[in-house]
Design a protein around this motif. Structure first.
Motif, PDB file in Angstrom:
ATOM      1  N   UNK A   1       0.822  -1.209   0.000  1.00 44.09           N
ATOM      2  CA  UNK A   1       0.000   0.000   0.000  1.00 44.09           C
ATOM      3  C   UNK A   1       0.860   1.265   0.000  1.00 44.09           C
ATOM      4  N   UNK A   2       0.524   2.198  -0.876  1.00 48.46           N
ATOM      5  CA  UNK A   2       1.185   3.503  -0.892  1.00 48.46           C
ATOM      6  C   UNK A   2       0.117   4.560  -1.178  1.00 48.46           C
ATOM      7  N   UNK A   3      -0.002   5.524  -0.265  1.00 53.11           N
ATOM      8  CA  UNK A   3      -1.039   6.565  -0.375  1.00 53.11           C
ATOM      9  C   UNK A   3      -0.384   7.852  -0.855  1.00 53.11           C
ATOM     10  N   UNK A   4      -0.759   8.260  -2.064  1.00 52.94           N
ATOM     11  CA  UNK A   4      -0.121   9.400  -2.722  1.00 52.94           C
ATOM     12  C   UNK A   4      -1.101  10.556  -2.880  1.00 52.94           C
ATOM     13  N   UNK A   5      -0.716  11.728  -2.387  1.00 52.78           N
ATOM     14  CA  UNK A   5      -1.501  12.934  -2.594  1.00 52.78           C
ATOM     15  C   UNK A   5      -0.963  13.717  -3.778  1.00 52.78           C
ATOM     16  N   UNK A   6      -1.850  14.436  -4.465  1.00 54.44           N
ATOM     17  CA  UNK A   6      -1.440  15.202  -5.641  1.00 54.44           C
ATOM     18  C   UNK A   6      -2.379  16.383  -5.825  1.00 54.44           C
ATOM     19  N   UNK A   7      -1.832  17.547  -6.153  1.00 49.83           N
ATOM     20  CA  UNK A   7      -2.670  18.745  -6.246  1.00 49.83           C
ATOM     21  C   UNK A   7      -3.464  18.752  -7.551  1.00 49.83           C
ATOM     22  N   UNK A   8      -4.610  19.473  -7.592  1.00 52.28           N
ATOM     23  CA  UNK A   8      -5.506  19.428  -8.756  1.00 52.28           C
ATOM     24  C   UNK A   8      -4.924  19.999 -10.034  1.00 52.28           C
TER      25      UNK A   8
ATOM     26  N   UNK B   1      -3.047   4.266  -3.706  1.00 49.51           N
ATOM     27  CA  UNK B   1      -4.249   5.031  -3.395  1.00 49.51           C
ATOM     28  C   UNK B   1      -3.937   6.499  -3.659  1.00 49.51           C
ATOM     29  N   UNK B   2      -4.759   7.152  -4.468  1.00 43.90           N
ATOM     30  CA  UNK B   2      -4.502   8.535  -4.877  1.00 43.90           C
ATOM     31  C   UNK B   2      -5.510   9.461  -4.222  1.00 43.90           C
ATOM     32  N   UNK B   3      -5.009  10.551  -3.671  1.00 40.64           N
ATOM     33  CA  UNK B   3      -5.847  11.563  -3.020  1.00 40.64           C
ATOM     34  C   UNK B   3      -5.556  12.915  -3.670  1.00 40.64           C
ATOM     35  N   UNK B   4      -6.562  13.527  -4.304  1.00 40.21           N
ATOM     36  CA  UNK B   4      -6.402  14.840  -4.912  1.00 40.21           C
ATOM     37  C   UNK B   4      -6.950  15.911  -3.970  1.00 40.21           C
ATOM     38  N   UNK B   5      -6.125  16.894  -3.656  1.00 38.54           N
ATOM     39  CA  UNK B   5      -6.534  17.982  -2.760  1.00 38.54           C
ATOM     40  C   UNK B   5      -5.542  19.127  -2.907  1.00 38.54           C
ATOM     41  N   UNK B   6      -5.892  20.281  -2.331  1.00 39.89           N
ATOM     42  CA  UNK B   6      -5.003  21.438  -2.404  1.00 39.89           C
ATOM     43  C   UNK B   6      -3.787  21.217  -1.501  1.00 39.89           C
ATOM     44  N   UNK B   7      -2.762  22.006  -1.719  1.00 40.42           N
ATOM     45  CA  UNK B   7      -1.471  21.798  -1.060  1.00 40.42           C
ATOM     46  C   UNK B   7      -1.582  21.759   0.461  1.00 40.42           C
ATOM     47  N   UNK B   8      -2.303  22.708   1.048  1.00 44.95           N
ATOM     48  CA  UNK B   8      -2.406  22.766   2.502  1.00 44.95           C
ATOM     49  C   UNK B   8      -2.974  21.497   3.101  1.00 44.95           C
ATOM     50  N   UNK B   9      -3.997  20.935   2.458  1.00 47.34           N
ATOM     51  CA  UNK B   9      -4.603  19.697   2.934  1.00 47.34           C
ATOM     52  C   UNK B   9      -3.626  18.530   2.815  1.00 47.34           C
ATOM     53  N   UNK B  10      -2.902  18.472   1.699  1.00 50.17           N
ATOM     54  CA  UNK B  10      -1.960  17.369   1.500  1.00 50.17           C
ATOM     55  C   UNK B  10      -0.801  17.443   2.488  1.00 50.17           C
ATOM     56  N   UNK B  11      -0.336  18.644   2.789  1.00 55.33           N
ATOM     57  CA  UNK B  11       0.733  18.792   3.776  1.00 55.33           C
ATOM     58  C   UNK B  11       0.278  18.267   5.127  1.00 55.33           C
ATOM     59  N   UNK B  12      -0.926  18.650   5.538  1.00 54.41           N
ATOM     60  CA  UNK B  12      -1.459  18.195   6.826  1.00 54.41           C
ATOM     61  C   UNK B  12      -1.590  16.685   6.862  1.00 54.41           C
ATOM     62  N   UNK B  13      -2.105  16.088   5.780  1.00 51.15           N
ATOM     63  CA  UNK B  13      -2.352  14.651   5.769  1.00 51.15           C
ATOM     64  C   UNK B  13      -1.058  13.856   5.617  1.00 51.15           C
TER      65      UNK B  13
END
Length: 300
Positions: A95-102, A126-138
């Motif tokens: 499992x690898x959870x990757x965030x990426x900005x829109x 697992x891909x999570x799309x969100x703005x930078x601030x949200x991705x930094x927090x998560x």
């Protein structure tokens, strides 16, 4: 002496996300009474309630809201420890959870995902799309293993690696392209009609920085939530907008739109991969950096 268990903290995190005892229990594969008993024991040890219960609704108390990021960080450290213990596994496996900005995801993922699927069949991405601030927090609290965004990434608990430069261009209505003589200067009056993404998107700040001495006036009262929306508005003559190099080929397919270069040295953004400094998956992160670079080269 306080003796909270990892299981209790996991149950707390699950309930804090679901805000429903039944759904949280089902998601964690336990019975609702078992979940309720562990939460009650946790509250007893702490000496204060964690959740407000009533009429089928669950809310976090003020104390729980304060405690939540601490518990998330503890569980992230536990996960890092487990990953270290399994360090003999292959690169980019599991499992690898990757965030990426829109403003990156729609353009990079169509090239990145097939490469990862073909090259790393054991990867459960697992891909999570969100703005930078949200991705930094998560990423900081362990809900993500890494994130792809544009520099600057301001969080001392995160490390990051620069991947590539993504040049900016100016998208203008086809009917107005001849009046805006390329290459476009950053002081061009055409930028007065610059349309911006909503607050929270890093490209909004980058667009304003590109404008130099020109103040955008077109979008003072509202902004768009996606670059796709902005490009549609430009194609219908409502203004101009900034577009990154990775989106240029897609944008060029829209009717009524022209992509113009900026005068040298043109503006750009630096795309980075960021992760928790304590994350032991350094080999995975290094491999991901290489694959992202290859994917970007294929689309630009």
């Amino acid at each position: 002496m306080l003796r909270l268990t990892i299981r209790q903290m996991q149950y707390f995190e699950g309930l804090a996300q679901a805000l429903h005892f039944g759904r949280a229990a089902a998601a964690m594969g336990v019975t609702q009474p078992a979940l309720s008993a562990q939460i009650a024991e946790m509250e007893s040890q702490l000496g204060f309630p964690l959740f407000e219960r009533g009429a089928g609704r669950v809310r976090l108390t003020e104390e729980a809201l304060t405690l939540k990021p601490r518990i998330e960080r503890i569980l992230a450290e536990v996960q890092d420890l487990e990953s270290f213990a399994r360090r003999e596994r292959k690169v980019l496996e599991g499992r690898f959870r990757l965030g990426i900005i829109p403003t990156i995801a729609p353009y990079l993922l169509p090239e990145l995902l097939p490469r990862l699927k073909q090259g790393f069949p054991g990867l459960q991405l697992e891909v999570r799309e969100a703005v930078t601030g949200t991705l930094i927090e998560e990423t900081d609290n362990g809900r993500l293993d890494g994130m792809i965004a544009a520099d600057p990434i301001v969080e001392p608990r995160l490390a990051y690696q620069s991947l590539f430069e993504d040049a900016f261009h100016l998208a203008v209505p086809e009917a107005e392209a001849e009046r805006i003589a390329p290459p476009v200067a950053q002081e061009s009056m055409a930028l007065e009609r610059l349309m911006l993404l909503e607050d929270g998107h890093c490209m909004r700040g980058q667009a304003l920085a590109v404008c130099g001495m020109v103040k955008p006036v077109t979008m003072e009262s509202f902004g768009a939530t996606s670059l796709t929306t902005l490009l549609q508005m430009v194609s219908h003559g409502m203004g101009v907008t900034l577009i990154p190099e990775m989106a240029r080929k897609t944008a060029a397919l829209l009717p009524g739109l022209r992509i113009l270069p900026f005068a040298a040295p043109g503006p750009s953004r630096t795309i980075c991969l960021a992760w928790r400094r304590s994350n032991p998956r350094q080999a995975d992160l290094a491999a991901l950096c290489g694959i992202v670079k290859e994917a970007n080269q294929a689309i630009t």
